[in-house]
Design an enzyme around this catalytic site. Structure first.
Site: not given
Length: 354
Positions: A115, A137, A179, A221, A231, A235, A239, A242, A246, A258
């Site tokens: 965990r 992330k 980015e 960032k 997020e 946040r 994206n 994205h 994506h 990417h």
């Protein structure tokens, strides 16, 4: 050396040669470290492993497939098995050495073992340095989409060794610029000015503004994620580009870089905002000018809308059946566009594929 703090949680170090000093940022009392690296970076991965052993840590190197092939449940399970075999406890550490796919994978494995155990990220690509390794992330891909399984798990430290960028293929370096340019459009317009000042130099690790571009993108960032780790609101602006990007990656089975997909995604988002009456045409064209100046793609073939729309509806920002996009009202003024009409979507796609 530059150091960017992500709130009070951890630091991002930007420095030549810092990959040799991973042991310096490992907490006292750590006995074991698993160094996850792509097969193509075995030499660097083993060098980091050896440096940890020299500092008295029981370190193991774990090679994984290159690119998106690393981000699968099968590969994650293999790494869990290694952690179990070597008796890793909550006071031990995972180290990710590689591009964004490896830092995503290493972070996810660390987040889920017992965990949560510490992770230190050593990104080796421009994309990894300015995006994937910063922010906590983590995730793996499934047949249904990219990063649909994951967790928020901030690293203990991020070490960006800019020397490593000199061995990066030009295509990969340029893809990482997407980015950085994204950070310019959503928050820091100085980035756009620096790129426009000398686009060719921006495509080289030894360019005049390289370190400033990297640091500015990381600061964008770091500032956003320190205010909104999970997020819940702010946040989401990271994206930008994205959702469509994506979708491109998904329909092309992750064979597209990417950054290239995000570059096209930013054009789609800009055209969508323009079609919705939110963004002026000259700002849309500024997108094309900046992205094309460094050799990034800005168009996509026609005839694939049905596949792309299906993929976008699986995006994490979608709520129910309503598509949601991050768009701009102007440079450095990001907003959400919720439930665009079919006409607006088709207009944006036509502009991208025309």
């Amino acid at each position: 050396m530059s150091v960017v703090s992500v709130g009070d949680d951890y630091d991002v170090v930007i420095e030549s040669g810092c990959s040799k000093r991973v042991a310096d940022v490992i907490d006292e009392g750590v006995q074991r470290a698993l160094v996850v690296h792509p097969d193509s970076m075995r030499t660097l991965g083993e060098r980091v492993t050896a440096s940890l052993r020299d500092s008295g840590i029981e370190a193991y190197a774990a090679g994984v497939p290159d690119a998106e092939d690393a981000k699968t449940a099968v590969v994650a399970a293999d790494l869990w098995a290694l952690l179990g075999h070597h008796g890793f406890t909550r006071t031990d550490v995972v180290v990710g050495v590689g591009g964004g796919t490896v830092t995503d994978l290493a972070g996810f494995v660390a987040a889920t073992w017992l965990r949560g155990v510490p992770v230190i990220q050593v990104p080796t690509t421009l994309l990894g340095m300015v995006d994937a390794a910063v922010g906590g992330k983590t995730g793996i891909n499934t047949a249904e989409g990219k990063n649909l399984v994951g967790s928020f798990h901030p690293p203990r430290a991020v070490l960006c060794d800019v020397d490593v960028l000199r061995s990066l293929p030009r295509e990969d370096y340029v893809a990482g610029l997407a980015e950085i340019i994204k950070a310019g459009f959503i928050v820091d317009p100085v980035i756009l000015d620096l790129v426009a000042d000398d686009p060719e130099a921006a495509t080289r690790p030894e360019g005049a503004h390289t370190l400033e571009l990297i640091e500015r993108a990381i600061r964008v960032k770091a500032d956003v994620v320190s205010k909104d780790l999970k997020e819940s609101s702010l946040r989401e602006i990271l994206n930008y580009g994205h959702t469509f990007g994506h979708a491109i990656e998904h329909v092309e089975h992750y064979r597209r870089r990417h950054g290239e997909a995000v570059s096209i995604g930013m054009i789609f988002a800009a055209e969508l905002a323009c079609a919705a009456g939110v963004l002026a045409r000259d700002v849309v064209e500024r997108h094309r000018e900046v992205l094309t100046s460094v050799g990034l793609p800005t168009s996509y073939p026609s005839g694939r809308w049905a596949e792309l729309e299906t993929a976008m509806r699986r995006d994490k920002k979608t709520r129910g059946s309503m598509l949601r996009f991050v768009v701009l009202e102007d440079i450095a003024r990001p907003v959400r566009l919720e439930g665009p009409t079919e006409e607006q979507l088709h207009t944006a796609y036509a502009a991208v594929s025309g």
